[in-house]
Scaffold this motif. Structure first.
Motif, PDB file in Angstrom:
ATOM      1  N   LYS A 184     -28.351  22.292 -65.741  1.00 21.24           N
ATOM      2  CA  LYS A 184     -28.511  20.964 -66.530  1.00 21.24           C
ATOM      3  C   LYS A 184     -30.050  20.709 -67.000  1.00 21.24           C
ATOM      4  N   GLY A 185     -31.002  21.580 -66.862  1.00 21.57           N
ATOM      5  CA  GLY A 185     -32.106  21.498 -67.598  1.00 21.57           C
ATOM      6  C   GLY A 185     -32.988  20.656 -66.783  1.00 21.57           C
ATOM      7  N   ARG A 186     -32.667  20.300 -65.539  1.00 20.66           N
ATOM      8  CA  ARG A 186     -33.485  19.376 -64.485  1.00 20.66           C
ATOM      9  C   ARG A 186     -34.498  20.460 -63.776  1.00 20.66           C
ATOM     10  N   MET A 187     -35.383  21.042 -64.552  1.00 16.08           N
ATOM     11  CA  MET A 187     -36.305  22.051 -63.979  1.00 16.08           C
ATOM     12  C   MET A 187     -37.335  21.531 -62.914  1.00 16.08           C
ATOM     13  N   ALA A 188     -38.040  20.488 -63.104  1.00 21.97           N
ATOM     14  CA  ALA A 188     -38.689  20.083 -61.830  1.00 21.97           C
ATOM     15  C   ALA A 188     -38.236  19.702 -60.657  1.00 21.97           C
ATOM     16  N   GLU A 189     -36.678  19.186 -60.603  1.00 25.06           N
ATOM     17  CA  GLU A 189     -35.866  19.088 -59.569  1.00 25.06           C
ATOM     18  C   GLU A 189     -35.666  20.342 -58.870  1.00 25.06           C
ATOM     19  N   ALA A 190     -35.386  21.355 -59.816  1.00 27.67           N
ATOM     20  CA  ALA A 190     -34.996  22.637 -59.292  1.00 27.67           C
ATOM     21  C   ALA A 190     -36.180  23.300 -58.684  1.00 27.67           C
ATOM     22  N   LYS A 191     -37.132  23.185 -59.248  1.00 30.13           N
ATOM     23  CA  LYS A 191     -38.494  23.691 -58.534  1.00 30.13           C
ATOM     24  C   LYS A 191     -38.849  23.291 -57.115  1.00 30.13           C
ATOM     25  N   GLN A 192     -38.651  21.843 -57.243  1.00 32.12           N
ATOM     26  CA  GLN A 192     -38.988  21.250 -55.761  1.00 32.12           C
ATOM     27  C   GLN A 192     -38.059  21.791 -54.749  1.00 32.12           C
ATOM     28  N   VAL A 193     -36.610  21.870 -55.070  1.00 34.26           N
ATOM     29  CA  VAL A 193     -35.719  22.553 -54.159  1.00 34.26           C
ATOM     30  C   VAL A 193     -35.835  23.953 -53.585  1.00 34.26           C
ATOM     31  N   LEU A 194     -36.485  24.779 -54.788  1.00 36.74           N
ATOM     32  CA  LEU A 194     -36.536  26.123 -54.346  1.00 36.74           C
ATOM     33  C   LEU A 194     -38.084  26.148 -53.474  1.00 36.74           C
ATOM     34  N   GLN A 195     -38.921  25.255 -53.691  1.00 39.40           N
ATOM     35  CA  GLN A 195     -40.030  25.399 -52.882  1.00 39.40           C
ATOM     36  C   GLN A 195     -39.795  24.917 -51.477  1.00 39.40           C
ATOM     37  N   ARG A 196     -38.892  23.831 -51.396  1.00 42.93           N
ATOM     38  CA  ARG A 196     -38.321  23.487 -49.990  1.00 42.93           C
ATOM     39  C   ARG A 196     -37.563  24.718 -49.382  1.00 42.93           C
ATOM     40  N   LEU A 197     -36.620  25.423 -49.951  1.00 43.89           N
ATOM     41  CA  LEU A 197     -35.647  26.230 -49.501  1.00 43.89           C
ATOM     42  C   LEU A 197     -36.778  27.399 -49.188  1.00 43.89           C
ATOM     43  N   ARG A 198     -37.692  27.962 -50.038  1.00 44.46           N
ATOM     44  CA  ARG A 198     -38.282  28.997 -49.735  1.00 44.46           C
ATOM     45  C   ARG A 198     -39.508  28.958 -48.876  1.00 44.46           C
ATOM     46  N   GLY A 199     -39.749  27.697 -48.699  1.00 49.28           N
ATOM     47  CA  GLY A 199     -41.112  27.414 -47.902  1.00 49.28           C
ATOM     48  C   GLY A 199     -42.443  27.880 -48.626  1.00 49.28           C
ATOM     49  N   ARG A 200     -42.485  27.924 -49.979  1.00 48.66           N
ATOM     50  CA  ARG A 200     -43.661  28.326 -50.602  1.00 48.66           C
ATOM     51  C   ARG A 200     -43.812  27.546 -51.785  1.00 48.66           C
ATOM     52  N   GLU A 201     -45.136  27.516 -52.375  1.00 44.20           N
ATOM     53  CA  GLU A 201     -45.559  26.765 -53.633  1.00 44.20           C
ATOM     54  C   GLU A 201     -44.965  27.591 -54.800  1.00 44.20           C
ATOM     55  N   ASP A 202     -45.184  28.997 -54.952  1.00 47.64           N
ATOM     56  CA  ASP A 202     -44.924  29.706 -56.043  1.00 47.64           C
ATOM     57  C   ASP A 202     -43.557  30.249 -56.111  1.00 47.64           C
ATOM     58  N   VAL A 203     -42.575  29.638 -57.003  1.00 48.36           N
ATOM     59  CA  VAL A 203     -41.353  29.922 -57.016  1.00 48.36           C
ATOM     60  C   VAL A 203     -40.919  30.144 -58.722  1.00 48.36           C
ATOM     61  N   ALA A 204     -41.944  30.362 -59.292  1.00 47.05           N
ATOM     62  CA  ALA A 204     -41.900  30.334 -60.800  1.00 47.05           C
ATOM     63  C   ALA A 204     -40.988  31.354 -61.095  1.00 47.05           C
ATOM     64  N   GLY A 205     -41.287  32.555 -60.489  1.00 45.76           N
ATOM     65  CA  GLY A 205     -40.468  33.903 -60.851  1.00 45.76           C
ATOM     66  C   GLY A 205     -38.905  33.738 -60.599  1.00 45.76           C
ATOM     67  N   GLU A 206     -38.723  32.998 -59.685  1.00 53.85           N
ATOM     68  CA  GLU A 206     -37.150  32.789 -59.221  1.00 53.85           C
ATOM     69  C   GLU A 206     -36.915  31.568 -60.191  1.00 53.85           C
ATOM     70  N   MET A 207     -37.460  30.604 -60.851  1.00 50.32           N
ATOM     71  CA  MET A 207     -37.017  29.749 -61.718  1.00 50.32           C
ATOM     72  C   MET A 207     -36.609  30.296 -63.082  1.00 50.32           C
ATOM     73  N   ALA A 208     -37.230  31.390 -63.475  1.00 41.84           N
ATOM     74  CA  ALA A 208     -37.330  32.199 -64.736  1.00 41.84           C
ATOM     75  C   ALA A 208     -36.020  33.014 -64.393  1.00 41.84           C
ATOM     76  N   LEU A 209     -35.718  33.561 -63.369  1.00 39.32           N
ATOM     77  CA  LEU A 209     -34.452  34.339 -63.113  1.00 39.32           C
ATOM     78  C   LEU A 209     -33.248  33.194 -63.117  1.00 39.32           C
ATOM     79  N   LEU A 210     -33.412  32.044 -62.652  1.00 37.84           N
ATOM     80  CA  LEU A 210     -32.176  31.307 -62.897  1.00 37.84           C
ATOM     81  C   LEU A 210     -31.797  30.871 -64.237  1.00 37.84           C
ATOM     82  N   VAL A 211     -33.038  30.641 -64.966  1.00 40.03           N
ATOM     83  CA  VAL A 211     -32.581  30.358 -66.282  1.00 40.03           C
ATOM     84  C   VAL A 211     -32.155  31.577 -67.325  1.00 40.03           C
TER      85      VAL A 211
END
Length: 692
Positions: A145-172
């Protein structure tokens, strides 16, 4: 009525979940459970009671349809199977507690049926509290849905780390489907150097693969016949060439698991020190949040393919972090011949050891990389295209997996310093012409392109890869239900009573009705360690192996039940044989054929159409469930237990054949890679059919 309610709501639950989100639908499910329990507790007549059961069915349908989807979309690929087996475990715990309660009530002089049904409202309150206060939205749905900031916050919470940019790129990247995906093979070395024992290539034969480190790049030389996956894509698995009806998909997936060693973590094996291409770098001046509302801003255009502009003037932040003032620059190639310019101003934020996000690893040994390629447009002019590559290293002789890329070029070994890898190559969703033209600033590169932002349609289901995945999903759901599990499950007390289990407990003063309920409860209790064992094996041995192993045991237990009802024998012996066979049937079923169909259906469809496809599979599940449930009493009275179990046994044989020929192994593979495999397999099958 519960089955009818579940079937009715399933018809639109998937599309609504694609529109509204997974979390709101699960909240609605918990509310329906709660209301159903309260109305059943209050119901003044049978009509209100039936209405309450209908509400309960609505809640069941939503939960059964969406929980596997939610788990698959949030779980790391290495433990996705284990977590998706957890609902089977908790469901069996619930059945055990239900049997215990009903057994206790059966010993009463006047049992209260309102209590039996109304108690459902208590666990539904816990369900509601968890979904409202704890459950985040699916990050894959948010990205779609293009809600990138929310997706990043959820991934950071689920993965327990700050750097989730690589996984964000994978999801796109996972938003696209139906493109021209190809299997290529590379020999990869550091910098401009391939292994000494490899013939030197001209520069035009070499492909640049890009990582995040400044000055660090990899040279990939296309080869043919070097990788197992490449060979299988052309000729099929050597082990399966003698099976004429074997689906090419099965051989493609199998080539990965046959050749490559198991991986127990998401640690990169090809590039162990490679951070995400879209990892953090120090931002000059300001922090920005890429999201739908942030598209309307002024900024620099990213560079066009033409012109001789300096790379320093081409600013195109790809992914930035709301909670830090960091960003990454990536630009398309300029005319002076540079392919990609990346600048890194600070060290990588490394995640926990063995986790993706601090590497290019995306799970199961797969790596995510990118390259630039040229193609001719409709007007005949050359156009540059950013291509996404899913890499999987070969465990071939002479290969130095995980050693080359982690060393500086000067320290690379003199011999064997190369990696052979298979690659799934397709157009990247991070850089698309339609996105660039619509939003000529950086965020367009990580926003879903206009073509995918419109959402799914029924026409998408006819795309070859999706159509093939639907065949697997619908087929295994039909066979699961017609193997008789829900019929046997719903009527276990009656079946055991008809088999004479009352004689086993008659000396204890327990009536036949109570005895059958007690043994049914003990049966569900014995299912728990079986499910626990399956959870351990689901991501190790795999889904396909578990199915092929347990289906023959299901068949054997059904054959014994048939023989026990045909051959005259003592009532006590008959009761023991029937009880043991039912227990074995249940225990083997919940290990594989119970959870795996839902697991597979939640894994094999692309993100954009996952809800729609899951609705089709779930609707199939519930329709077949209704048929089995309503036909079983009729079949028991007409053909008897022996006939019923014989029919179920025939279905188990058909199920084993279907799994062997058509169901691929998906353990440990990222969802996006699984979708690409189905697209490639459908393309290969069409080519084979044309050639034949």
């Amino acid at each position: 009525m519960s089955l009818i309610g579940a079937t009715a709501i399933t018809t639109f639950s998937g599309p609504v979940a694609d529109w509204l989100g997974r979390r709101p639908m699960l909240i609605i499910s918990s509310v329906l459970y709660f209301l159903g329990g309260l109305v059943m507790l209050w119901s003044p007549n049978v009509y209100v009671l039936l209405l309450a059961r209908l509400l309960d069915g609505f809640g069941i349908g939503l939960a059964v349809t969406l929980v596997p989807v939610y788990i698959s979309e949030t779980a790391p690929s290495e433990i996705r199977g284990r977590l998706n087996t957890l609902p089977q475990f908790t469901g069996s715990v619930g059945m055990f507690l239900s049997y215990c309660m009903v057994f206790w009530m059966s010993l009463m002089d006047s049992p209260k049926w309102r209590l039996m049904l109304g108690v459902l409202s208590i666990p539904s309150l816990i369900y509601f509290a968890l979904t409202v206060f704890y459950l985040p939205e699916s990050p894959r749905w948010l990205v779609s849905k293009g809600r990138m900031a929310e997706a990043k916050q959820v991934l950071q919470r689920l993965r327990g780390r700050e750097d989730v940019a690589g996984e964000m790129a994978l999801l796109v990247e996972g938003l696209g489907f139906g493109g021209d995906t190809s299997i290529e093979e590379y020999i990869i070395g550091p910098g401009d150097e391939l292994a000494d024992n490899q013939e030197q290539s001209t520069e035009k034969d070499q492909i640049k693969l890009y990582g995040p480190e400044q000055g660090l790049s990899w040279v990939a030389r296309p080869v043919t016949g070097q990788s197992t996956l490449g060979l299988v894509s052309r000729h099929g698995s050597m082990a399966n060439q003698s099976v004429p009806l074997m689906d090419p998909l099965v051989t493609l997936f199998g080539s990965v698991h046959e050749k490559f060693p198991e991986t127990g973590s998401m640690r990169s094996m090809l590039f162990p020190n490679m951070g995400s291409m879209f990892s953090v770098a120090e931002h000059q001046g300001k922090s920005e949040q890429w999201d739908e509302e942030s598209l309307q801003r002024d900024g620099e255009d990213y560079g066009s393919d033409g012109g001789g502009e300096s790379d320093d003037n081409l600013q195109s932040p790809l992914l930035s972090r709301q909670t830090t003032s960091t960003e990454k620059d990536i630009v398309p190639p300029a005319a002076n011949g540079s392919i990609l310019n990346m600048r890194r101003h600070s060290s990588l934020m490394q995640g926990a050891a063995g986790e993706a996000g601090s590497s290019m690893g995306i799970g199961g040994g797969w790596q995510l990389a990118w390259k630039w390629s040229e193609k001719r447009g409709k007007d005949g002019k050359k156009e540059r295209e950013l291509q996404r590559i899913y890499l999987h290293p070969e465990d071939a002789p002479g290969s130095r997996r995980g050693s080359v890329a982690s060393l500086p070029v000067a320290d690379a070994p003199e011999e064997g310093g190369f990696v052979q890898a298979s690659a799934l190559v397709s157009q990247s969703m991070l850089y698309s012409k339609d996105g660039k033209d619509k939003h000529p600033i950086g965020p367009a590169m990580v926003q879903p392109a206009e073509s995918v932002a419109v959402g799914p349609s029924w026409q998408d289901l006819f795309e070859p890869g999706i159509k093939r995945a639907l065949f697997v999903g619908v087929g295994i759901q039909i066979l699961q239900q017609f193997s008789g599990i829900n019929g046997v499950l719903y009527y276990t007390p009656q079946i055991l009573e008809q088999a004479g289990v009352g004689v086993l407990l008659s000396n204890m003063g327990i009536g036949s009705d109570s005895a059958s309920l007690l043994i049914s409860g003990l049966t569900t209790l014995l299912m728990l360690p079986s499910i626990g064992f399956a959870m351990r094996l689901m991501d190790v041995s795999g889904r396909r192996w578990l199915l092929l192993t347990t289906l023959p045991i299901l068949l054997l237990s059904l054959i014994i039940l048939v023989l026990g009802n045909i051959i005259p024998m003592d009532s006590l012996v008959h009761a023991i044989i029937s009880t043991v066979s039912v227990v074995v049937y249940f225990c083997c079923f919940v290990m594989a054929f119970g959870p795996i169909p839902n697991i597979l259906c939640s894994e094999i469809f692309p993100t954009r159409v996952r809800g729609l496809c899951i609705a089709v599979c779930a609707l199939t599940f519930w329709i077949c469930d209704i048929i089995v449930t309503y036909s079983l009493p009729v079949m028991l009275s007409s053909v008897g237990l022996a006939g019923v179990f014989g029919i179920y046994g025939i279905v188990c044989i058909l199920s084993w054949i279907f799994v062997f020929l058509k169901v691929p192994e998906t353990k440990g593979m990222p969802l996006e890679v699984i979708s690409e495999f189905f697209a490639v397999g459908a393309k290969q099958a069409a080519t084979d059919a044309k050639n034949n």
